[in-house]
Design an enzyme around this catalytic site. Sequence first.
Site, short mmCIF file in Angstrom:
data_model
loop_
_atom_site.label_atom_id
_atom_site.label_comp_id
_atom_site.label_asym_id
_atom_site.label_seq_id
_atom_site.Cartn_x
_atom_site.Cartn_y
_atom_site.Cartn_z
N SER A 194 86.30 -34.68 -83.21
CA SER A 194 86.07 -34.87 -82.04
C SER A 194 86.63 -33.54 -81.18
O SER A 194 87.36 -32.62 -81.78
CB SER A 194 87.66 -35.72 -81.43
OG SER A 194 87.82 -35.77 -79.94
N LYS A 208 93.06 -35.65 -85.63
CA LYS A 208 91.67 -35.40 -85.91
C LYS A 208 91.64 -33.96 -86.84
O LYS A 208 90.96 -33.69 -87.71
CB LYS A 208 90.71 -35.39 -84.89
CG LYS A 208 90.28 -36.80 -84.18
CD LYS A 208 89.31 -37.50 -85.58
CE LYS A 208 89.31 -39.04 -85.01
NZ LYS A 208 88.52 -39.69 -86.26
N TYR A 246 96.17 -37.85 -80.63
CA TYR A 246 94.85 -37.97 -80.92
C TYR A 246 94.02 -36.93 -81.47
O TYR A 246 93.63 -36.93 -82.57
CB TYR A 246 94.13 -38.78 -80.00
CG TYR A 246 92.25 -38.81 -80.36
CD1 TYR A 246 92.25 -39.74 -81.19
CD2 TYR A 246 91.80 -38.13 -79.62
CE1 TYR A 246 91.01 -39.87 -81.71
CE2 TYR A 246 90.42 -38.30 -79.99
CZ TYR A 246 90.02 -39.02 -81.02
OH TYR A 246 88.55 -39.17 -81.52
N1 UFG Z 1 87.39 -41.72 -66.09
C1 UFG Z 1 87.58 -41.66 -64.66
N2 UFG Z 1 87.68 -43.19 -64.47
C2 UFG Z 1 87.56 -44.08 -65.39
C3 UFG Z 1 87.43 -43.52 -66.84
C4 UFG Z 1 87.26 -42.05 -66.81
O1 UFG Z 1 87.65 -41.07 -63.80
O2 UFG Z 1 87.83 -45.24 -65.19
C5 UFG Z 1 87.12 -39.85 -66.15
C6 UFG Z 1 88.57 -39.39 -67.12
O3 UFG Z 1 89.62 -39.20 -66.28
C7 UFG Z 1 87.76 -38.02 -67.78
C8 UFG Z 1 86.35 -38.55 -67.81
O4 UFG Z 1 86.15 -39.52 -66.76
O5 UFG Z 1 87.85 -37.03 -66.70
C9 UFG Z 1 85.91 -38.95 -69.11
O6 UFG Z 1 86.86 -40.01 -69.64
P1 UFG Z 1 86.57 -40.84 -70.90
O7 UFG Z 1 87.66 -41.75 -71.01
O8 UFG Z 1 85.17 -41.39 -70.68
O9 UFG Z 1 86.45 -39.76 -71.98
P2 UFG Z 1 87.63 -38.71 -72.49
O10 UFG Z 1 86.78 -37.59 -71.92
O11 UFG Z 1 88.83 -38.74 -71.91
O12 UFG Z 1 87.41 -38.85 -74.00
C10 UFG Z 1 86.55 -38.55 -74.77
C11 UFG Z 1 86.58 -39.33 -75.84
C12 UFG Z 1 87.79 -39.19 -76.69
C13 UFG Z 1 87.83 -37.51 -77.02
C14 UFG Z 1 87.61 -36.97 -75.79
C15 UFG Z 1 87.56 -35.51 -76.07
O13 UFG Z 1 86.66 -40.91 -75.64
O14 UFG Z 1 87.95 -39.98 -78.06
O15 UFG Z 1 86.41 -37.17 -75.49
O16 UFG Z 1 88.05 -34.76 -75.49
F1 UFG Z 1 89.26 -37.29 -77.67
#
Ligand code: UFG
Length: 327
Positions: free
Chosen positions: A116, A144, A140
């Site tokens: 990741s 990894k 997490y």
């Molecule tokens: N977000 C929102 N509203 C939501 C959901 C997400 O504003 O309802 C934002 C989050 O705060 C973040 C962005 O959208 O800024 C992306 O969030 P996600 O949860 O979709 O994805 P992440 O970037 O947090 O996580 C992903 C993978 C993880 C991995 C990560 C690597 O899902 O497994 O990228 O940094 F670890």
Amino acid sequence: MNVLVTGGAGYIGSHTVKELRKVGHQPIALDDLREGHEAALLGAPLVRAAVQDRATVEKVLREECVEAVMHFAAYCYVGESVRSPLAYYENNVLGTLRLAEACVAAGVRLFVLSSSAAVYGEPDRQPIDEETPCRPVNPYGRTKRVAEELLADVAAATGLRPVFLRYFNAAGADPDGELGEDHRVETHLIPCALLAALGRRPALSVFGADYPTQDGSCVRDFVHVTDLADAHVLALEFARAGGSCRAFNLGNGRGFSVKEVADAARRISGVDFPVALEGRRPGDPPVLVASSQRARAELGWRPRHGDLEEVVRTAWEWFRAHPNGYC
Ligand code: UFG
């Protein structure tokens, strides 16, 4: 090749099982179905077991003459990992250790690990290439990174040839409409937006509007799940040709803000769902954009669905046709 796919009934695992069959390999999924869905296997063989069940895994590797392992089975929620680190180390690190033991015992050498972008933490240089120091900022990401290092140590002592695929934001759904995203608890941006469009959630929360980005919301690099599946097939060839202990970033090299994604979801769904601006979500780096030059140069990876519109459209088609997931 006969390929054992741990977590094969999960989101990225099931898309990869489908791709493996398409190109003529024979995947065998190993999944305890705690998170995965048997229907997502589309009839591919399933061994219902946990990856920590070393005896069962070793037996399958031997009896099915498995030549390669793709290891997807892991927990993947950053926030949950902060609250339950032991569960994450148990599943993600101990699971990888038991699987590596079974591979060494059964003489399986080719190994592709689901890793990741979370291994990088919050780098100050974008786009992120593989030379960027790994400084994960949550349990997490650390699990990894430990899994990668564990496999590299095993590789140095045995003939194991692991390849580490570091995904950025996996998204979208099978363009044929057969597979999609169906998580126990949905926290990912695109599904959350589309569930709001379907009226399954009252609104889309935007976590943080005061980041140092063009519109104040976080920026991410969304990579289509089918393109990730392709990369796994190519990584297998890379290991078969002698490649080992190499990490590859998988992203499109283009960042889109949370607000841009919300706009795309509104446009594609045709639903003007409400958006609620909220505070920052702990642990979110402001910007994560991949340089995938290495994957393009060394694996020959060419994302076929790199366009955000297509990522959101395929996800929308899945959610619209399966509002209750695989149930
Ligand atoms: N977000 C929102 N509203 C939501 C959901 C997400 O504003 O309802 C934002 C989050 O705060 C973040 C962005 O959208 O800024 C992306 O969030 P996600 O949860 O979709 O994805 P992440 O970037 O947090 O996580 C992903 C993978 C993880 C991995 C990560 C690597 O899902 O497994 O990228 O940094 F670890």
